[in-house]
Design a protein around this motif. Structure first.
Motif, PDB file in Angstrom:
ATOM      1  N   LYS A  29      50.877  77.881  22.810  1.00 38.99           N
ATOM      2  CA  LYS A  29      49.464  78.201  23.058  1.00 38.99           C
ATOM      3  C   LYS A  29      48.571  76.961  22.995  1.00 38.99           C
ATOM      4  CE  LYS A  29      48.418  79.690  18.327  1.00 38.99           C
ATOM      5  NZ  LYS A  29      47.782  78.503  17.864  1.00 38.99           N
ATOM      6  N   ASP A  30      49.081  75.862  22.436  1.00 36.61           N
ATOM      7  CA  ASP A  30      48.308  74.623  22.338  1.00 36.61           C
ATOM      8  C   ASP A  30      48.545  73.684  23.525  1.00 36.61           C
ATOM      9  OD1 ASP A  30      47.338  75.460  19.864  1.00 36.61           O
ATOM     10  OD2 ASP A  30      48.988  74.508  18.774  1.00 36.61           O
ATOM     11  N   ILE A  31      49.387  74.101  24.467  1.00 44.65           N
ATOM     12  CA  ILE A  31      49.754  73.256  25.611  1.00 44.65           C
ATOM     13  C   ILE A  31      49.022  73.731  26.857  1.00 44.65           C
ATOM     14  CG2 ILE A  31      51.666  72.461  27.051  1.00 44.65           C
ATOM     15  CD1 ILE A  31      53.488  73.119  24.582  1.00 44.65           C
ATOM     16  N   THR A  32      48.448  72.778  27.584  1.00 41.72           N
ATOM     17  CA  THR A  32      47.730  73.071  28.819  1.00 41.72           C
ATOM     18  C   THR A  32      48.343  72.273  29.955  1.00 41.72           C
ATOM     19  OG1 THR A  32      45.694  73.380  27.564  1.00 41.72           O
ATOM     20  CG2 THR A  32      45.467  73.054  29.933  1.00 41.72           C
ATOM     21  N   VAL A  33      48.575  72.937  31.082  1.00 40.28           N
ATOM     22  CA  VAL A  33      49.065  72.268  32.281  1.00 40.28           C
ATOM     23  C   VAL A  33      48.048  72.499  33.383  1.00 40.28           C
ATOM     24  CG1 VAL A  33      50.925  72.133  33.987  1.00 40.28           C
ATOM     25  CG2 VAL A  33      51.472  72.682  31.609  1.00 40.28           C
ATOM     26  N   THR A  34      47.593  71.405  34.010  1.00 40.91           N
ATOM     27  CA  THR A  34      46.674  71.527  35.138  1.00 40.91           C
ATOM     28  C   THR A  34      47.241  70.760  36.326  1.00 40.91           C
ATOM     29  OG1 THR A  34      45.385  69.609  34.393  1.00 40.91           O
ATOM     30  CG2 THR A  34      44.599  71.762  33.708  1.00 40.91           C
ATOM     31  N   VAL A  35      46.998  71.312  37.490  1.00 41.74           N
ATOM     32  CA  VAL A  35      47.418  70.678  38.738  1.00 41.74           C
ATOM     33  C   VAL A  35      46.174  70.575  39.604  1.00 41.74           C
ATOM     34  CG1 VAL A  35      48.971  70.814  40.715  1.00 41.74           C
ATOM     35  CG2 VAL A  35      49.673  71.794  38.530  1.00 41.74           C
ATOM     36  N   LYS A  36      45.793  69.334  39.932  1.00 38.60           N
ATOM     37  CA  LYS A  36      44.570  69.135  40.707  1.00 38.60           C
ATOM     38  C   LYS A  36      44.646  67.801  41.437  1.00 38.60           C
ATOM     39  CE  LYS A  36      39.568  69.051  40.266  1.00 38.60           C
ATOM     40  NZ  LYS A  36      38.426  69.083  39.369  1.00 38.60           N
ATOM     41  N   ASP A  37      44.259  67.828  42.693  1.00 39.08           N
ATOM     42  CA  ASP A  37      44.178  66.611  43.508  1.00 39.08           C
ATOM     43  C   ASP A  37      45.472  65.800  43.507  1.00 39.08           C
ATOM     44  OD1 ASP A  37      41.506  67.247  44.089  1.00 39.08           O
ATOM     45  OD2 ASP A  37      40.784  66.133  42.342  1.00 39.08           O
ATOM     46  N   GLY A  38      46.609  66.500  43.566  1.00 34.38           N
ATOM     47  CA  GLY A  38      47.897  65.812  43.647  1.00 34.38           C
ATOM     48  C   GLY A  38      48.405  65.257  42.332  1.00 34.38           C
ATOM     49  N   SER A  43      48.808  68.482  28.628  1.00 32.67           N
ATOM     50  CA  SER A  43      48.148  68.031  27.407  1.00 32.67           C
ATOM     51  C   SER A  43      48.354  69.060  26.301  1.00 32.67           C
ATOM     52  CB  SER A  43      46.657  67.789  27.647  1.00 32.67           C
ATOM     53  OG  SER A  43      46.033  68.980  28.078  1.00 32.67           O
ATOM     54  N   ALA A  44      48.354  68.564  25.091  1.00 39.57           N
ATOM     55  CA  ALA A  44      48.508  69.431  23.921  1.00 39.57           C
ATOM     56  C   ALA A  44      47.747  68.799  22.769  1.00 39.57           C
ATOM     57  CB  ALA A  44      49.982  69.584  23.562  1.00 39.57           C
ATOM     58  N   GLU A  45      47.164  69.654  21.951  1.00 36.51           N
ATOM     59  CA  GLU A  45      46.420  69.162  20.801  1.00 36.51           C
ATOM     60  C   GLU A  45      46.620  70.117  19.640  1.00 36.51           C
ATOM     61  OE1 GLU A  45      41.961  67.470  19.769  1.00 36.51           O
ATOM     62  OE2 GLU A  45      42.420  68.200  21.767  1.00 36.51           O
ATOM     63  N   ARG A  46      46.768  69.529  18.475  1.00 36.92           N
ATOM     64  CA  ARG A  46      47.034  70.333  17.290  1.00 36.92           C
ATOM     65  C   ARG A  46      46.288  69.733  16.104  1.00 36.92           C
ATOM     66  NH1 ARG A  46      52.818  70.581  14.343  1.00 36.92           N
ATOM     67  NH2 ARG A  46      52.264  68.432  13.947  1.00 36.92           N
ATOM     68  N   LYS A  47      45.695  70.587  15.304  1.00 36.57           N
ATOM     69  CA  LYS A  47      45.013  70.147  14.085  1.00 36.57           C
ATOM     70  C   LYS A  47      45.627  70.892  12.908  1.00 36.57           C
ATOM     71  CE  LYS A  47      40.466  70.243  11.859  1.00 36.57           C
ATOM     72  NZ  LYS A  47      39.062  70.676  12.001  1.00 36.57           N
ATOM     73  N   VAL A  48      46.003  70.139  11.885  1.00 32.28           N
ATOM     74  CA  VAL A  48      46.573  70.728  10.678  1.00 32.28           C
ATOM     75  C   VAL A  48      45.680  70.355   9.512  1.00 32.28           C
ATOM     76  CG1 VAL A  48      48.571  70.800   9.146  1.00 32.28           C
ATOM     77  CG2 VAL A  48      48.911  70.549  11.601  1.00 32.28           C
ATOM     78  N   GLU A  49      45.167  71.366   8.822  1.00 37.84           N
ATOM     79  CA  GLU A  49      44.313  71.125   7.670  1.00 37.84           C
ATOM     80  C   GLU A  49      45.079  71.437   6.387  1.00 37.84           C
ATOM     81  OE1 GLU A  49      40.776  73.443   8.146  1.00 37.84           O
ATOM     82  OE2 GLU A  49      39.940  72.064   9.626  1.00 37.84           O
ATOM     83  N   CYS A  50      44.858  70.612   5.394  1.00 40.21           N
ATOM     84  CA  CYS A  50      45.512  70.803   4.098  1.00 40.21           C
ATOM     85  C   CYS A  50      44.435  70.773   3.023  1.00 40.21           C
ATOM     86  CB  CYS A  50      46.545  69.698   3.863  1.00 40.21           C
ATOM     87  SG  CYS A  50      47.416  69.893   2.301  1.00 40.21           S
ATOM     88  N   ASN A  51      44.334  71.851   2.274  1.00 37.39           N
ATOM     89  CA  ASN A  51      43.343  71.942   1.211  1.00 37.39           C
ATOM     90  C   ASN A  51      44.088  72.034  -0.115  1.00 37.39           C
ATOM     91  OD1 ASN A  51      41.202  72.417  -0.467  1.00 37.39           O
ATOM     92  ND2 ASN A  51      40.323  74.052   0.780  1.00 37.39           N
TER      93      ASN A  51
END
Length: 82
Positions: A29-38, A43-51
């Motif tokens: 669910k954190d991965i994005t695939v785009t196809v545009k203009d050839g 991309s993927a982004e993840r944030k991990v918080e530790c308290n």
């Protein structure tokens, strides 16, 4: 080696273009695939918080891979799966 096996697998795809991208450590669910203009952008982004109760820390992990489609391949012909 892993690279040699990957190369053999890519070459064995008769007439199809194939790209395998390692996004280990990211949830689908954190991965994005785009196809545009050839161009295809993964991309993927993840944030991990530790308290700990005393302090709060955040770690970010980001991945971006972009490549051009081969000549003659239309954006709408691209399929992918995560």
């Amino acid at each position: 080696s892993r690279t040699k096996r990957l190369g053999m697998m890519l070459n064995s795809c008769s007439g199809q273009n194939l790209a395998l991208i390692d996004v280990k450590g990211f949830d689908p669910k954190d991965i994005t695939v785009t196809v545009k203009d050839g161009k295809v952008t993964v991309s993927a982004e993840r944030k991990v918080e530790c308290n700990t109760g005393v302090s709060k820390t955040s770690n970010y992990k980001k991945f971006v891979k972009e490549f051009c489609l081969p000549p003659g391949v239309c954006d709408k012909e691209v399929t992918y799966s995560v």
